[in-house]
Design a protein around this motif. Structure first.
Motif, mmCIF file in Angstrom:
data_model
loop_
_atom_site.group_PDB
_atom_site.id
_atom_site.type_symbol
_atom_site.label_atom_id
_atom_site.label_comp_id
_atom_site.label_asym_id
_atom_site.label_seq_id
_atom_site.Cartn_x
_atom_site.Cartn_y
_atom_site.Cartn_z
ATOM 1 N N THR A 2 0.824 -1.197 0.000
ATOM 2 C CA THR A 2 0.000 0.000 0.000
ATOM 3 C C THR A 2 0.866 1.258 0.000
ATOM 4 O O THR A 2 2.069 1.203 0.280
ATOM 5 C CB THR A 2 -0.913 0.020 1.233
ATOM 6 N N ARG A 5 2.462 1.943 3.433
ATOM 7 C CA ARG A 5 3.672 1.159 3.703
ATOM 8 C C ARG A 5 4.880 1.733 2.976
ATOM 9 O O ARG A 5 5.967 1.825 3.540
ATOM 10 C CB ARG A 5 3.452 -0.295 3.287
ATOM 11 N N LEU A 44 3.969 -1.829 12.548
ATOM 12 C CA LEU A 44 2.515 -1.859 12.706
ATOM 13 C C LEU A 44 1.815 -2.010 11.353
ATOM 14 O O LEU A 44 0.846 -2.764 11.229
ATOM 15 C CB LEU A 44 2.059 -0.589 13.408
ATOM 16 N N LEU A 45 2.325 -1.327 10.349
ATOM 17 C CA LEU A 45 1.728 -1.428 9.016
ATOM 18 C C LEU A 45 1.940 -2.806 8.394
ATOM 19 O O LEU A 45 1.180 -3.207 7.516
ATOM 20 C CB LEU A 45 2.297 -0.344 8.098
ATOM 21 N N TYR A 46 2.981 -3.506 8.826
ATOM 22 C CA TYR A 46 3.227 -4.863 8.324
ATOM 23 C C TYR A 46 2.650 -5.924 9.256
ATOM 24 O O TYR A 46 3.139 -7.055 9.283
ATOM 25 C CB TYR A 46 4.727 -5.088 8.105
ATOM 26 N N GLN A 47 1.642 -5.537 10.025
ATOM 27 C CA GLN A 47 0.883 -6.486 10.848
ATOM 28 C C GLN A 47 1.741 -7.159 11.923
ATOM 29 O O GLN A 47 1.593 -8.362 12.187
ATOM 30 C CB GLN A 47 0.228 -7.564 9.966
ATOM 31 N N ALA A 48 2.637 -6.419 12.553
ATOM 32 C CA ALA A 48 3.458 -6.948 13.640
ATOM 33 C C ALA A 48 3.327 -6.028 14.860
ATOM 34 O O ALA A 48 4.271 -5.296 15.195
ATOM 35 C CB ALA A 48 4.902 -7.083 13.203
ATOM 36 N N PRO A 49 2.182 -6.051 15.523
ATOM 37 C CA PRO A 49 1.981 -5.101 16.631
ATOM 38 C C PRO A 49 2.882 -5.365 17.829
ATOM 39 O O PRO A 49 3.268 -4.415 18.525
ATOM 40 C CB PRO A 49 0.510 -5.284 16.985
ATOM 41 N N ASP A 50 3.236 -6.616 18.083
ATOM 42 C CA ASP A 50 4.125 -6.904 19.210
ATOM 43 C C ASP A 50 5.526 -6.356 18.965
ATOM 44 O O ASP A 50 6.159 -5.795 19.858
ATOM 45 C CB ASP A 50 4.163 -8.391 19.512
#
Length: 79
Positions: A2, A5, A44-50
């Motif tokens: 996107t 990203r 966070l944008l790559y779906q890794a919130p931890d």
């Protein structure tokens, strides 16, 4: 990929370059903290919130704080 990203990765590259090119240590610590926050956004944008949360705590807060404490200690010893 996107647009958000792509922009976040480009921003991380620009700020990472700014960290290297900054000569003053205090300013470099501040820019490094900003760099850590931008990397957290990338995670966070790559779906890794931890990983983003760990990045905020370590690079956004702890490392700049340690640099400031170290600089204060060194300044205190020099005087």
């Amino acid at each position: 990929m996107t647009i958000a990203r792509i922009l976040a990765v480009l921003l991380a590259g620009v700020i990472g370059t700014a960290v290297v090119l900054t000569r003053d240590v205090v300013h470099q610590a501040l820019v490094y903290g900003l760099f850590g926050l931008v990397l957290a956004l990338v995670f966070l944008l790559y779906q890794a919130p931890d990983a983003a949360l760990a990045q905020v705590v370590v690079s956004g807060l702890v490392v700049p704080l340690l640099i400031f404490v170290t600089l204060a200690e060194l300044k205190g010893r020099a005087e």
